[in-house]
Design a protein around this motif. Structure first.
Motif, PDB file in Angstrom:
ATOM      1  N   LYS A   1       0.824  -1.209   0.000  1.00  8.77           N
ATOM      2  CA  LYS A   1       0.000   0.000   0.000  1.00  8.77           C
ATOM      3  C   LYS A   1       0.861   1.263   0.000  1.00  8.77           C
ATOM      4  N   ALA A   2       2.031   1.199   0.662  1.00 12.37           N
ATOM      5  CA  ALA A   2       2.938   2.345   0.661  1.00 12.37           C
ATOM      6  C   ALA A   2       3.440   2.633  -0.752  1.00 12.37           C
ATOM      7  N   ILE A   3       3.680   1.574  -1.530  1.00  6.59           N
ATOM      8  CA  ILE A   3       4.128   1.743  -2.914  1.00  6.59           C
ATOM      9  C   ILE A   3       2.960   2.157  -3.811  1.00  6.59           C
TER      10      ILE A   3
ATOM     11  N   PRO B   1       7.075   4.620   2.140  1.00  8.02           N
ATOM     12  CA  PRO B   1       7.651   4.483   0.791  1.00  8.02           C
ATOM     13  C   PRO B   1       9.095   4.971   0.722  1.00  8.02           C
ATOM     14  N   ILE B   2       9.807   4.442  -0.272  1.00  6.33           N
ATOM     15  CA  ILE B   2      11.184   4.850  -0.560  1.00  6.33           C
ATOM     16  C   ILE B   2      11.209   5.431  -1.969  1.00  6.33           C
TER      17      ILE B   2
ATOM     18  N   GLY C   1      -5.229   8.316   2.372  1.00  8.42           N
ATOM     19  CA  GLY C   1      -4.700   8.511   3.713  1.00  8.42           C
ATOM     20  C   GLY C   1      -3.210   8.243   3.782  1.00  8.42           C
ATOM     21  N   VAL C   2      -2.755   7.246   3.032  1.00  4.95           N
ATOM     22  CA  VAL C   2      -1.320   6.932   3.007  1.00  4.95           C
ATOM     23  C   VAL C   2      -0.540   8.091   2.398  1.00  4.95           C
TER      24      VAL C   2
ATOM     25  N   ARG D   1       2.099   9.517   4.627  1.00  6.43           N
ATOM     26  CA  ARG D   1       3.317   8.844   4.172  1.00  6.43           C
ATOM     27  C   ARG D   1       3.555   7.521   4.906  1.00  6.43           C
ATOM     28  N   VAL D   2       2.529   7.001   5.594  1.00 10.94           N
ATOM     29  CA  VAL D   2       2.664   5.748   6.337  1.00 10.94           C
ATOM     30  C   VAL D   2       1.481   4.846   5.992  1.00 10.94           C
ATOM     31  N   ALA D   3       1.764   3.551   5.801  1.00 10.80           N
ATOM     32  CA  ALA D   3       0.712   2.569   5.503  1.00 10.80           C
ATOM     33  C   ALA D   3       0.705   1.491   6.577  1.00 10.80           C
TER      34      ALA D   3
END
Length: 254
Positions: free
Chosen positions: A145-147, A207-208, A184-185, A189-191
């Motif tokens: 989800k972060a990606i 994410p990176i 929301g992510v 910036r957080v999942a």
């Protein structure tokens, strides 16, 4: 090479790769007879292909059959983007593990799945979890989800159009709900994954980004604790992902 010869070579390559795909963590060694049975190839053909793979190093002999060879491991570490990301990420993953006493994970996207390319295990995590090289669907993992939250609209649409596999009773499979979660992510910036990929486990990921500002992976911690405790790790995971993105040359504002 003539066209018939080329087609024969390509066919042999495809069949050889099919044999390699038979192996799994639960079945790391197979007999030639079993490989022939599962693929439907003649045993003589399977025997010939296995011989070629043994000679090249993609397979090696085991006690009761053959298993994947070290040559594949060596080649995997030469994949440029993943290799550089993994090399730079290892210190951050170790630091996350030491600070949180949780399992830290590094993953990248592979199709509509994530693939784990590094993992620093926690001694306290008693629940069996993923492995390096393991895959999971993006929609039910914090890493995925972060990606996804920073992927193109077309790609997100293709993932959410399904099928969205339900791995546990808590897996979110409603596309509209997932879209809201991805918004929301992007805001935080957080999942999170609260028992969506495996009962008894939570995951917090961030994410990176690479030098171009493109999302290239995600970093996370995994453990077995309450939802409120899980959220308490978001700050350190986010700080680690930002520091790693900076090391990769990402713009400071991403």
């Amino acid at each position: 090479m003539s066209s018939p010869d080329r087609r024969e070579a390509e066919s042999s390559l495809t069949r050889g790769l099919t044999l390699l795909e038979l192996f799994s963590p639960d079945e790391s060694e197979l007999s030639i007879s079993e490989m022939a049975r599962r693929t439907g190839m003649p045993k003589s053909t399977t025997h010939r292909l296995v011989g070629d793979l043994l000679a090249w190093g993609a397979l090696e002999k085991g006690r009761n059959g053959v298993r994947l060879g070290v040559r594949l491991f060596e080649l995997g570490h030469l994949v440029p983007d993943h290799a550089r990301l993994r090399e730079l990420a290892i210190p951050f993953a170790h630091s996350l593990n030491e600070i949180t006493h949780l399992t830290s994970n590094l993953a990248v996207r592979e199709g509509s799945e994530i693939i784990y390319i590094e993992k620093i295990n926690s001694r306290d995590l008693k629940v069996p979890h993923s492995r390096v090289g393991g895959r999971l669907p993006m929609h039910c993992t914090a890493l995925g989800k972060a990606i996804l939250a920073y992927s193109s609209t077309a790609f997100v649409d293709s993932v959410l159009e399904g099928p969205l596999t339900r791995l546990t009773p808590k897996t979110l499979t409603d596309p509209d709900a997932l879209r809201r979660e991805l918004v929301g992510v992007r805001n935080s910036r957080v999942a999170y994954d609260f028992e969506e990929s495996q009962l008894g486990l939570f995951c917090v990921a961030a994410p990176i980004f690479a030098r171009t500002g493109r999302v290239v992976g995600a970093l996370s911690v995994t453990g077995a604790t309450s939802r409120s405790q899980a959220r308490s790790f978001s700050g350190v995971v986010l700080a680690s992902s930002r520091a790693l993105s900076h090391a990769l040359g990402a713009p400071s504002l991403v």
